[in-house]
Design an enzyme around this catalytic site. Structure first.
Site, PDB file in Angstrom:
ATOM      1  CB  SER A 152      -5.176  -2.025  -3.277  1.00  0.00           C
ATOM      2  OG  SER A 152      -6.059  -3.402  -3.580  1.00  0.00           O
ATOM      3  CG  HIS A 175      -5.951 -10.978  -7.715  1.00  0.00           C
ATOM      4  ND1 HIS A 175      -5.153 -10.379  -9.200  1.00  0.00           N
ATOM      5  CD2 HIS A 175      -6.271 -12.270  -7.919  1.00  0.00           C
ATOM      6  CE1 HIS A 175      -5.209 -11.572  -9.727  1.00  0.00           C
ATOM      7  NE2 HIS A 175      -5.592 -12.706  -9.247  1.00  0.00           N
ATOM      8  CD  GLU A 184     -12.353 -10.948  -4.835  1.00  0.00           C
ATOM      9  OE1 GLU A 184     -12.189 -11.958  -4.572  1.00  0.00           O
ATOM     10  OE2 GLU A 184     -11.196 -10.211  -4.667  1.00  0.00           O
ATOM     11  CG  ASP A 198      -2.599  -8.075  -3.806  1.00  0.00           C
ATOM     12  OD1 ASP A 198      -1.690  -8.828  -3.356  1.00  0.00           O
ATOM     13  OD2 ASP A 198      -3.285  -7.692  -2.954  1.00  0.00           O
ATOM     14  CG  ASP A 222      -9.480 -15.167 -13.500  1.00  0.00           C
ATOM     15  OD1 ASP A 222      -8.558 -14.060 -13.710  1.00  0.00           O
ATOM     16  OD2 ASP A 222      -9.364 -16.554 -13.033  1.00  0.00           O
ATOM     17  N   GLY A 223      -9.703 -11.508 -12.313  1.00  0.00           N
ATOM     18  CA  GLY A 223      -9.014 -10.579 -12.809  1.00  0.00           C
ATOM     19  C   GLY A 223      -7.921 -10.750 -13.905  1.00  0.00           C
ATOM     20  CG  HIS A 270      -1.954  -1.045   1.058  1.00  0.00           C
ATOM     21  ND1 HIS A 270      -2.752  -1.318   2.096  1.00  0.00           N
ATOM     22  CD2 HIS A 270      -2.350  -1.788   0.053  1.00  0.00           C
ATOM     23  CE1 HIS A 270      -3.414  -2.601   1.530  1.00  0.00           C
ATOM     24  NE2 HIS A 270      -3.532  -2.717   0.303  1.00  0.00           N
TER      25      HIS A 270
END
EC number: 2.1.1.266
Length: 285
Positions: A97, A41, A115, A166, A140-141, A18
């Protein structure tokens, strides 16, 4: 996928991720043109450090709770963001995030958050229901990189921006296969963007193949930023983590070098050995 970030919110890995994320955002908003951020993510975007999950592990006690103000400007920026999050959401709130992206970027900027877990995606949508800048995708990212890049929102194309990858690394080192495939796809579609991949460190020697492959990615430059709070001598625990930055903003290596040193001093466990390093995988021409 069984991973739930609520158990790990505010730990040393979150601190690194972060702080670096906000430094990247600062560079983006330093220029007037609108920008776009993709969080592949995203989780739920907002966590409770006094919640059952966080208290069960207590990881934030060895992470964000150890930070002090007045040590480093980037750390202060992070602590200011947490304070703003708590002012809006309660004293035990901790920003993920997506929240930090929404906090750091501007009214004209746009954010997409992906997500896959249904409960987390629903919470993410609820947390940003009032923010028109943030689009939440329950998908799905990795797959979304192909669908969402290059970014175009309401007819507007974005030349500048950031992609944060991430993943939970439930597949352990095999996760890099999916992550690097996504990075290659993303760079082909949006070559001028900055890409940031977070990764855990148990034993750093196990990462050598990944470190070598990073230099082959089709980015103009690539940089590693790593923080270890313990010696990397056990494969059974996460001893630190790193960020691979592709096309990083100019000058960020010198700024992050001082920040990582400050984080190491505050987060190293038990007065023992830790490490902080900045290294180029592919230097700028």
């Amino acid at each position: 996928m069984n991973y739930r970030h609520a158990f790990h919110a505010g730990n040393h890995a979150d601190v690194l991720k972060h702080v670096v994320l906000l430094a990247l955002c600062e560079a983006l908003v330093a220029k007037p043109a609108a920008c776009f951020a993709l969080d592949t993510h995203a989780g739920r975007g907002l966590y409770r450090l006094e919640g059952e999950e966080a208290r069960r592990t207590g990881e934030a006690d060895a992470g964000v709770a150890r930070l002090r103000t007045g040590v480093d400007p980037a750390v202060d920026r992070y602590l200011d963001a947490i304070a703003a999050c708590r002012a809006a959401n309660g004293d035990d709130a901790y920003p993920g995030s997506p929240w930090l992206l929404a906090h750091a970027l501007r009214a004209r900027d746009r954010i997409a958050c992906c997500e896959l877990q249904p409960q987390e995606a629903a919470a993410l949508k609820a947390n940003f229901a009032g923010d028109a800048r943030v689009a939440v995708h329950a998908r799905d990212g990795y797959v979304a990189i192909k669908a969402l890049l290059p970014p175009k929102v309401d007819g507007e194309r974005f030349a500048r921006g950031l992609v944060l990858i991430d993943p939970p690394f439930e597949a352990q080192l095999a996760e890099f296969d999916a992550a690097f495939a996504a990075l290659r796809e993303g760079l082909a579609r949006w070559p001028q963007a900055t890409f940031a991949l977070w990764y855990p460190i148990k034993q750093r020697r196990d990462l050598q193949p990944m470190l070598r492959e990073a230099a082959t990615l089709p980015a103009k430059s690539s940089l590693f930023a790593e923080l270890l709070v313990r010696p990397d001598d056990s494969p059974l625990r996460m001893n630190g983590s790193g960020m691979l930055l592709l096309n990083p903003p100019f000058g960020i290596e010198s700024r992050l070098s001082a920040t990582l040193a400050a984080l190491r001093a505050m987060l190293v466990e038990g007065g023992g050995r830790g490490d902080a390093r900045i290294a180029w995988a592919k230097p700028r021409d």
